[in-house]
Enzyme design. Structure first.
Site: not given
Length: 543
Positions: A91, A142-143, A208, A210, A240, A245, A282, A347-348
């Site tokens: 990712d 988060n992960h 990914q 958590d 991120d 969370l 974010e 942000h893409d």
């Protein structure tokens, strides 16, 4: 320290005293180190941020260091480096396998050791500071990657001391109220692991897993990560995926109170070590929810104003200023020490999440000019700024004029200042390597340094952005939260106008959102010729 203890007890009760003692002892040790003190703790309110992927901007950290004069000349004073930590790159680096290491592909000599790579990075940060440029990096809260050593050990046995570092379940029926984020590629938030005969939770890709913040050792580990990077003089961290969370049955597992307590503990720790270290949240949410990440000025210093981005594009599409004026007038007040970060394309993708169904339809029909650009089942449009605006110099410059004169810290996405286009070839490369058709990779192209030398759209846009940034640096009116919108609908419904007030002066700014010429009178302008003619998509500024 008392604040940290209180927050810790709020999160874990009084059952995790040993881990708390370990944390307080660790903070005490770090406070004895010679961390640099900021002359201006609120530097982020005066920043102009440039976000980039190192590997796409100039291949390596050494290459990026050689481009610092270009960034300084453009008017940039803060760099946000998109993921640079060790990762298998499923990712684009948001799957971190080692939080305390730089990826080997980001240094010129791929055979350098972990320590040597960190030395290269430290040299870069020091050089950036010499140019007056702050450095912000991503920390994925988060992960981790499933290749992280903790997850590798967690997967060996349910009795592993690291098993509880992640969220596991014996079936897939837990947290059923949580949404699947990557619904284009994932049908569930759970992935079966045959080694332990259990499912693990992943809010993003299956690779990914958590983190389990119910285990206080996870939070202690993450805090050590932040302090580790402070040793390299990092100025701030983009957090991120902040809303996810904490997991709680019967909720959507987003922005729960415990999530905010975690962030406050991280903030209190960094404040104890070096006040002024930026924490940027974010959180793609309405501003009424995002403001919770500021709390009373004791949580995050800054957050993205996600609802503004689609409103800018709606105003451009409909040539109607009310989309922008309405969203700002609906935006809640924030603590004076905090700041909104505003952006067009950092942000893409042009995310449509903060738009209602009617607005989403307008945006999608107007800007998604190829089915390939659709992201997450029409929740976003994967296209660069130039592609969205038809590679029209006037429209691109107008978008930048709006971004760079509204309140907030502006974020520029690398390459947009030279009107770079989508890269289909790179998109296909990533599909071949990862198997995921993530259309955001259309926007993650390699910086086209040759394009900047051409006398075309790229040069005109670059010159325009540079001039606006120079103007920002000369007036403090852009550093405040204040804005006063002016209704010029009696002249034209296509004019976006506002006043920015500074301590010494004020600036009036008028944007022509239409493709027609518009005449108007600058009533506040002391001049013999107050009649102004605005060309199509032109911006005028006057005192």
């Amino acid at each position: 320290m008392q604040n940290i203890q209180k927050l810790w007890h709020d999160l874990y009760g009084h059952n995790e005293q040993e881990t708390l003692k370990e944390l307080l002892h660790y903070i005490g040790q770090q406070k004895t180190q010679d961390f640099q003190r900021y002359n201006d703790k609120y530097w982020y309110q005066k920043a102009v941020v440039y976000s980039l992927y190192v590997q796409f901007f100039d291949d390596t950290i050494e290459g990026l260091q050689q481009r610092l004069p270009y960034l300084k000349d453009l008017g940039i004073n803060c760099l946000w480096l998109l993921p640079i930590l060790d990762s298998p790159m499923i990712d684009t680096g948001y799957d971190v396998s080692d939080y305390m290491s730089i990826r080997s592909d980001l240094v010129a000599d791929k055979n350098k050791t972990k320590v040597q790579r960190l030395e290269v990075f430290k040299n870069f940060v020091d050089k950036a500071h010499e140019f007056g440029i702050r450095v912000v990096i991503d920390i994925v809260l988060n992960h981790s990657s499933n290749e992280h050593e903790f997850f590798q050990q967690a997967s060996t046995s349910r009795d592993s001391p690291y098993h509880d570092y992640y969220v596991w379940s014996d079936d897939q029926n837990k947290y059923n109220d949580t949404r699947v984020i990557f619904e284009d590629t994932c049908t569930s938030n759970w992935k079966y692991n045959s080694q332990v005969d259990r499912y693990y939770l992943h809010r993003f890709y299956p690779q990914q897993p958590d983190w389990n913040y119910r285990n206080p050792q996870v939070l202690l580990y993450i805090i050590r990560v932040f302090v580790f990077w402070k040793q390299f003089a990092i100025d701030g961290f983009r957090l991120d995926a902040t809303p996810f969370l904490w997991k709680q049955e019967g909720t959507n597992c987003e922005s729960l109170p415990q999530c905010h307590t975690i962030l406050k503990i991280i903030r209190a720790t960094l404040d104890a070590i070096q006040p002024g270290t930026l924490l940027l949240a974010e959180a793609c949410q309405p501003t009424s929810q995002t403001v919770e990440y500021f709390a009373s000025g004791d949580e995050c210093h800054a957050a993205y104003h996600f609802p503004l981005m689609p409103k800018i594009f709606l105003s451009l599409a409909k040539q109607d200023p009310r989309y922008i004026t309405n969203i700002w007038q609906q935006t809640q007040q924030i603590p004076s020490t905090c700041q909104w970060f505003v952006f067009l394309r950092c942000h893409d993708e042009l995310t449509l999440e903060m738009s209602d169904d009617k607005e989403r339809k307008i945006l999608y029909e107007h800007y998604c000019k190829s089915p390939q650009w659709s992201f997450r089942n029409k929740n976003g449009i994967s296209a660069r700024l130039s592609d969205l605006l038809d590679n029209n110099t006037l429209k691109i410059n107008l978008a930048f004029s709006i971004l760079l004169t509204l309140p907030g810290t502006p974020v520029l996405y690398y390459g947009d200042e030279i009107a770079m286009r989508n890269d289909k070839e790179f998109y296909e490369e990533v599909i071949a390597r990862t198997g995921f058709k993530d259309t955001r990779n259309l926007c993650r192209s390699r910086m086209n340094w040759e394009q900047k030398t051409l006398k075309d759209t790229s040069v005109e846009v670059h010159s325009h952005v540079k001039n606006i940034l120079k103007l920002r640096s000369l007036s403090d009116c852009f550093y405040s939260h204040n804005i006063e919108f002016v209704d010029l609908s009696h002249i034209s419904k296509n004019l976006l106008a506002y006043c920015r007030q500074g301590s010494k002066e004020s600036l009036n700014i008028v944007h022509n959102l239409s493709g027609n010429e518009i005449n108007f009178v600058c009533e506040d302008m002391i001049t013999e010729n107050s009649l102004q003619m605005l060309k199509p998509y032109q911006t005028v500024l006057y005192m």
